[in-house]
Scaffold this motif. Structure first.
Motif, PDB file in Angstrom:
ATOM      1  N   THR A 127      40.779 -99.730 -20.612  1.00 18.52           N
ATOM      2  CA  THR A 127      41.593-100.158 -19.440  1.00 18.52           C
ATOM      3  C   THR A 127      41.447-101.769 -19.786  1.00 18.52           C
ATOM      4  O   THR A 127      40.495-102.383 -20.129  1.00 18.52           O
ATOM      5  N   ALA A 128      42.577-102.508 -19.473  1.00 15.86           N
ATOM      6  CA  ALA A 128      42.771-104.022 -19.609  1.00 15.86           C
ATOM      7  C   ALA A 128      41.715-104.756 -19.054  1.00 15.86           C
ATOM      8  O   ALA A 128      41.025-105.750 -19.412  1.00 15.86           O
ATOM      9  N   ASP A 129      41.231-104.239 -17.956  1.00 12.33           N
ATOM     10  CA  ASP A 129      40.049-104.764 -17.040  1.00 12.33           C
ATOM     11  C   ASP A 129      38.784-104.845 -17.373  1.00 12.33           C
ATOM     12  O   ASP A 129      37.685-104.987 -16.658  1.00 12.33           O
ATOM     13  N   ALA A 130      38.612-103.435 -18.280  1.00 12.67           N
ATOM     14  CA  ALA A 130      37.176-103.014 -18.539  1.00 12.67           C
ATOM     15  C   ALA A 130      36.520-104.143 -19.631  1.00 12.67           C
ATOM     16  O   ALA A 130      37.086-104.943 -20.421  1.00 12.67           O
ATOM     17  N   ALA A 131      35.396-103.942 -19.727  1.00 14.34           N
ATOM     18  CA  ALA A 131      34.612-104.912 -20.539  1.00 14.34           C
ATOM     19  C   ALA A 131      34.606-104.512 -21.867  1.00 14.34           C
ATOM     20  O   ALA A 131      34.917-103.227 -22.356  1.00 14.34           O
ATOM     21  N   VAL A 132      34.779-105.113 -23.030  1.00 18.59           N
ATOM     22  CA  VAL A 132      34.751-105.083 -24.426  1.00 18.59           C
ATOM     23  C   VAL A 132      33.489-104.563 -24.984  1.00 18.59           C
ATOM     24  O   VAL A 132      32.632-105.469 -25.142  1.00 18.59           O
ATOM     25  N   PRO A 133      33.293-103.408 -25.494  1.00 18.32           N
ATOM     26  CA  PRO A 133      32.127-103.290 -26.204  1.00 18.32           C
ATOM     27  C   PRO A 133      31.764-103.838 -27.496  1.00 18.32           C
ATOM     28  O   PRO A 133      32.831-103.889 -28.152  1.00 18.32           O
ATOM     29  N   ARG A 174      46.674 -91.273 -18.958  1.00 28.19           N
ATOM     30  CA  ARG A 174      46.671 -91.045 -17.609  1.00 28.19           C
ATOM     31  C   ARG A 174      45.244 -90.927 -17.170  1.00 28.19           C
ATOM     32  O   ARG A 174      44.882 -91.369 -15.892  1.00 28.19           O
ATOM     33  N   LYS A 175      44.487 -90.149 -17.964  1.00 24.49           N
ATOM     34  CA  LYS A 175      43.127 -89.894 -17.650  1.00 24.49           C
ATOM     35  C   LYS A 175      42.366 -91.118 -17.618  1.00 24.49           C
ATOM     36  O   LYS A 175      41.372 -91.282 -16.557  1.00 24.49           O
ATOM     37  N   LEU A 176      42.349 -92.097 -18.514  1.00 26.66           N
ATOM     38  CA  LEU A 176      41.888 -93.209 -18.509  1.00 26.66           C
ATOM     39  C   LEU A 176      42.182 -94.019 -17.297  1.00 26.66           C
ATOM     40  O   LEU A 176      41.040 -94.866 -16.631  1.00 26.66           O
ATOM     41  N   ILE A 177      43.379 -94.205 -16.998  1.00 31.06           N
ATOM     42  CA  ILE A 177      43.834 -95.031 -16.007  1.00 31.06           C
ATOM     43  C   ILE A 177      43.184 -94.647 -14.454  1.00 31.06           C
ATOM     44  O   ILE A 177      42.812 -95.320 -13.745  1.00 31.06           O
ATOM     45  N   ALA A 178      43.218 -93.133 -14.595  1.00 31.28           N
ATOM     46  CA  ALA A 178      42.736 -92.549 -13.306  1.00 31.28           C
ATOM     47  C   ALA A 178      41.195 -92.469 -13.253  1.00 31.28           C
ATOM     48  O   ALA A 178      40.519 -92.145 -12.246  1.00 31.28           O
ATOM     49  N   SER A 219      50.353-102.779 -21.311  1.00 28.56           N
ATOM     50  CA  SER A 219      49.614-103.557 -21.109  1.00 28.56           C
ATOM     51  C   SER A 219      48.508-103.256 -19.980  1.00 28.56           C
ATOM     52  O   SER A 219      47.400-104.150 -19.764  1.00 28.56           O
ATOM     53  N   ALA A 220      48.436-101.868 -19.661  1.00 33.41           N
ATOM     54  CA  ALA A 220      47.171-101.368 -18.970  1.00 33.41           C
ATOM     55  C   ALA A 220      46.319-100.870 -19.687  1.00 33.41           C
ATOM     56  O   ALA A 220      45.010-100.979 -19.289  1.00 33.41           O
ATOM     57  N   ILE A 221      46.342-100.515 -20.994  1.00 35.73           N
ATOM     58  CA  ILE A 221      45.435 -99.982 -21.769  1.00 35.73           C
ATOM     59  C   ILE A 221      45.455-100.641 -23.158  1.00 35.73           C
ATOM     60  O   ILE A 221      46.773-100.927 -23.732  1.00 35.73           O
ATOM     61  N   VAL A 222      44.426-101.133 -23.504  1.00 35.22           N
ATOM     62  CA  VAL A 222      44.360-102.101 -24.790  1.00 35.22           C
ATOM     63  C   VAL A 222      43.248-101.681 -25.781  1.00 35.22           C
ATOM     64  O   VAL A 222      42.102-100.651 -25.354  1.00 35.22           O
ATOM     65  N   PRO A 223      43.371-101.917 -26.993  1.00 33.70           N
ATOM     66  CA  PRO A 223      42.347-101.538 -27.944  1.00 33.70           C
ATOM     67  C   PRO A 223      41.068-102.247 -27.818  1.00 33.70           C
ATOM     68  O   PRO A 223      41.063-103.392 -27.300  1.00 33.70           O
TER      69      PRO A 223
END
Length: 242
Positions: free
Chosen positions: A112-118, A159-163, A187-191
Motif C-alpha cells: 500500500t502507498a502508505d506502508a514502509a518500503v522494505p 483488494r485483500k491488500l487494501i483491506a 495510486s493506492a498500491i505501488v511497487p
C-alpha cells in the motif's frame, strides 16, 4: 480432440508423440499482454510468437483460455497438451518438454502507498504475502520459507491488500497494472521492490514429439534472428509498462 485412424497408424503416431496428425492443444490463462482474448481471438506476445512458430512448421494448434491451475494441470496430465506462458525452473524442468523462451516476466512485491518500503525481500519474512495459486512466484516464495496466501485468482489480491488481509502482494508488472487499473487502485498500491524474473515457455506434456519440439524451437530461434519476435513485442510494448 481424438484422431480417427487405423490402430497400427495410431500406435505409430503415439510413439512419435502424435506430432501433426493430432491437434496440438495449447492452453493458457487470461494474462495480458502475453495471452488474452481480443475480438474473439486469443492474441498477445506469447500467443502471436507461438502461432507464427507453428505456422512455420506447418501445424495449426487449437488454443483455449482457462484458469491457470486448470491449464497447468491439463498439460501435466493430457497427451498433446501444452501450457503457456509457463515459467521454467528446476522443479518443473523434468515435468514437461520445453519450447521457448517466448517472453520474460519480472517478479515484483507490491505494498500500500502508505506502508514502509522494505530494503530487501528478507525484511518481509514472517509477514503475509498475497500470491496466485500454482504461479511460479508463489511456489518460489513458499520454497524459500515465506508466508504466502495463494488465491485462485490474482485479481482478488489488490483488494485483500487494501483491506489489510495481506501485508504485501507478489505479482508481475503486466498482471498487477491490469488489476490496479480495473480497480482504480494505481495510486493506492505501488511497487515495493523487484526480487526476480523468469523466462516464459510453452510447456508440453512429455508425449510431445521430440522432432516437433526441436522444429518449433528452431522456428523461434529463426524468428529472433529475422526480427519477427521483436516486431511482435513492439505491438504490445505499451501494455508492458507498469
Amino acid at each position: 480432440m481424438h484422431c480417427r485412424m487405423p490402430l497400427l497408424l495410431a500406435a505409430v503416431l503415439q510413439l512419435l508423440g502424435c506430432s501433426a496428425a493430432c491437434a496440438w492443444q495449447l492452453v493458457t490463462e487470461e494474462n495480458p499482454p502475453y495471452n488474452m482474448r481480443q475480438d474473439g481471438r486469443v492474441v498477445g506476445i506469447s500467443t502471436d510468437k507461438l502461432l507464427e512458430a507453428f505456422q512455420r512448421v506447418g501445424v495449426k494448434p487449437d488454443i483455449q483460455i482457462m484458469p491457470w491451475a486448470r491449464a497447468y494441470q491439463s498439460a501435466l496430465t493430457r497427451s498433446n497438451h501444452c501450457v503457456f506462458s509457463t515459467a521454467r525452473n528446476t522443479d518443473r524442468e523434468p515435468l514437461f518438454k520445453w519450447i521457448g523462451p517466448i517472453a520474460e516476466a519480472e517478479w515484483v512485491l507490491y505494498k500500500t502507498a502508505d506502508a514502509a518500503v522494505p530494503a530487501r525481500l528478507d525484511d518481509v519474512r514472517g509477514q503475509v504475502i498475497g500470491g496466485y495459486l500454482e504461479d511460479v512466484i508463489t511456489k518460489w516464495l513458499l520454497a524459500q520459507g515465506y508466508h504466502v496466501e495463494a488465491a485462485t485468482s490474482d485479481a482478488v489480491n489488490p483488494r485483500k491488500l487494501i483491506a489489510g488481509r495481506i501485508d504485501f502482494w507478489a505479482s508481475t508488472p503486466a498482471r498487477a497494472s491490469r488489476f490496479l487499473a480495473a480497480g482504480n487502485l494505481a495510486s493506492a498500491i505501488v511497487p515495493a521492490l523487484s526480487f526476480g524474473r523468469s523466462q516464459l515457455y510453452l510447456a508440453c506434456h512429455p508425449s510431445a514429439s521430440d522432432a516437433m519440439v526441436r522444429r518449433l524451437n528452431d522456428a523461434l530461434r529463426d524468428m529472433g534472428k529475422d526480427g519477427t519476435s521483436a516486431r511482435i513485442e513492439a505491438r504490445y510494448a505499451n501494455r508492458l509498462k507498469p
